[in-house]
Motif scaffolding. Sequence first.
Motif, short mmCIF file in Angstrom:
data_model
loop_
_atom_site.label_atom_id
_atom_site.label_comp_id
_atom_site.label_asym_id
_atom_site.label_seq_id
_atom_site.Cartn_x
_atom_site.Cartn_y
_atom_site.Cartn_z
N LYS A 264 0.86 -1.19 0.00
CA LYS A 264 0.00 0.00 0.00
C LYS A 264 0.90 1.23 0.00
CE LYS A 264 -1.79 -2.06 3.55
NZ LYS A 264 -2.51 -2.38 4.80
N GLU A 265 0.37 2.35 -0.49
CA GLU A 265 1.17 3.57 -0.53
C GLU A 265 0.29 4.81 -0.56
OE1 GLU A 265 2.30 4.59 -5.05
OE2 GLU A 265 3.01 2.60 -4.45
N SER A 266 0.86 5.94 -0.16
CA SER A 266 0.17 7.22 -0.29
C SER A 266 0.26 7.68 -1.74
CB SER A 266 0.79 8.25 0.65
OG SER A 266 2.15 8.51 0.30
N GLN A 267 -0.46 8.74 -2.06
CA GLN A 267 -0.56 9.15 -3.45
C GLN A 267 0.38 10.28 -3.85
OE1 GLN A 267 -2.59 7.38 -5.63
NE2 GLN A 267 -2.66 6.07 -3.81
N GLY A 268 1.25 10.73 -2.95
CA GLY A 268 2.05 11.90 -3.25
C GLY A 268 3.47 11.67 -3.75
N TRP A 269 3.88 10.41 -3.87
CA TRP A 269 5.25 10.12 -4.30
C TRP A 269 5.50 10.65 -5.72
CZ3 TRP A 269 8.63 8.62 -0.82
CH2 TRP A 269 8.25 7.82 0.26
N ASN A 270 6.68 11.20 -5.94
CA ASN A 270 7.14 11.57 -7.28
C ASN A 270 8.08 10.48 -7.78
OD1 ASN A 270 5.92 14.23 -7.52
ND2 ASN A 270 7.36 14.84 -5.90
N ILE A 271 7.94 10.11 -9.05
CA ILE A 271 8.78 9.04 -9.59
C ILE A 271 9.44 9.46 -10.89
CG2 ILE A 271 7.37 7.23 -8.53
CD1 ILE A 271 6.22 6.63 -11.31
N ASN A 272 10.61 8.89 -11.13
CA ASN A 272 11.35 9.06 -12.39
C ASN A 272 11.70 7.67 -12.93
OD1 ASN A 272 12.40 11.66 -10.64
ND2 ASN A 272 12.12 12.15 -12.80
#
Length: 562
Positions: A264-272
């Motif tokens: 599960k995870e929150s929705q605010g992560w930034n990814i590259n």
Amino acid sequence: MPTVGPPSSTNEADKLALRKLAIAVSVVTLFGLLTYVLPGVDRFQPWVSGDEPLFVNLWRITTTDFTRVTAAPSIAAPMTQTVSSDGVREQIANELGEAIAVNLDDMDTSDDPDPQPTNDIFPHQDDGGTRRVIEESVADTQQPETAQNPGVESFHQVAQATKPESPKPTSHIDPSELDGVGERIELPKSGAFDSFYADLRATMLQKQGRITRIAHYGDSTIAMDDITSTVRRRLQTRFGDAGHGFMLGAKSYQPYGHRDIVHKESQGWNINPIINGGLKDGRYGYGGVHVRSSGGDWSSFGTTDKGNIGTAVSSFEVFYLAHPRGGNFTVQVDDGEKETISTTADGLEDRWFRINVSDGPHEIKVRAAGGGSFRWYGIALERDVPGVVYDSLGIVGARAARLLNADKDHLAGQLQHRDLSLLVLQFGGNEAVDRKMSMKWYRENLTQVLQHVRSGIPGVPCLFLAPLDQGERDERGRVRTIPIVPKMVEVQREVALEQGCGYWNTFKAMGGEGSMARWYNSKPRLAWGDFAHATPAGYKVIGNMFYKALLADFDDYLKRTK
């Protein structure tokens, strides 16, 4: 007695209708025949060589009475299901081949068709004071204790559940395990995989600490743990479950998920993602996705309570980047205390933060805690028992060339840290879109990719897998293999063998040219209507065939070296 009247006008109407029908049929037949004579209209021909006889589908009787019979579990292989009746199995064998029919039958009852996170709640109970040791390493070197990076022992509560049973030590492969082996692995030379199979033999004998790790890079065929979940389950059931392996720190907007793990995870992560490029330092991590947050975002990873695989863990290892503007992150196992780790460093340093726990069901939460930018790559879940770890490293839209976006030294360090026994690469589905791609360029680029990825682990055996057949509709509406695919497959094979890697021809295992159309038309359906991806059942077939190809080659090794 009944009276007989004049002839009904209805009879005349019927005769007129029949004459009109005959004229229409004659005209259609004439036009159909003309398509075989007149130039430029051949695409309208009602039948050409290779098509089924006209109207055959009107007379075909298809059996749809599927049965599901569960067999007893065994040490040698996972519990399996028969997913079709004898009639359907025979039809699959006739249309797609006996190997596919056998591997369609060979299904895993522990399968969850949805690899997305579940909302399982872990039952935390007091374990009587189990000790947890926190370790951090930089480039595989143990770091000294500091105020920001403490080496501590703490007590915490752990979940109680049944641990996976370890398989009994064996020294041979039963012939029944190779039923439906199909396409075999092609090696560059005899003994090319001996180091991998030596590791696997030690694991099979259940020697203490002998974990066989496999990394499998690829595209959408494995991004949702398709193919790889089947291979992982079968290997771990046969040789031992040493943990789920690596998962990305966060998926964000990407289609991504794994089976036999709760994420599960929150929705605010930034990814590259590595497929997009753009990172000047080229540090995309082991899984090819750089994840970052300045604070507040979190991800959790835990064991599952479903099935026989993935129900226990004894270590969590966070893969992250320390840098001059690094922030903090916290980790919390089950209901234990939070540990805070600083990611500040004078320069760029890949680091790993390892948490050992008692072997069993656990959950960890990783949270960005502010103070700067927390940059990380993911987490590995393992067990301190003999077994197999199978890292599924797929990204939707990936091409082999995108691996060149990674800094060579950084990628080498990530791969070295995993202490791999086998490196698997599987690409080609997205490259097939480039209909006019030069095969000369593709050969040179693929050679560069293999050299780039393997430079840091030259002694680790490498195995390249062909893409699935890729189909498209021609001007007649028939599904045909995209012409460039067989050319790509042959180039892949030649480059792999030239570079000292093995090659497993997925394309050929499916049935070669036209197989995607046949898989789509099969009952049950094994391919989707985009003619680029298999259905869950189709991916299981491929996973089973690949697993048995590995097992057959391993069996040859055992016979040759005993």
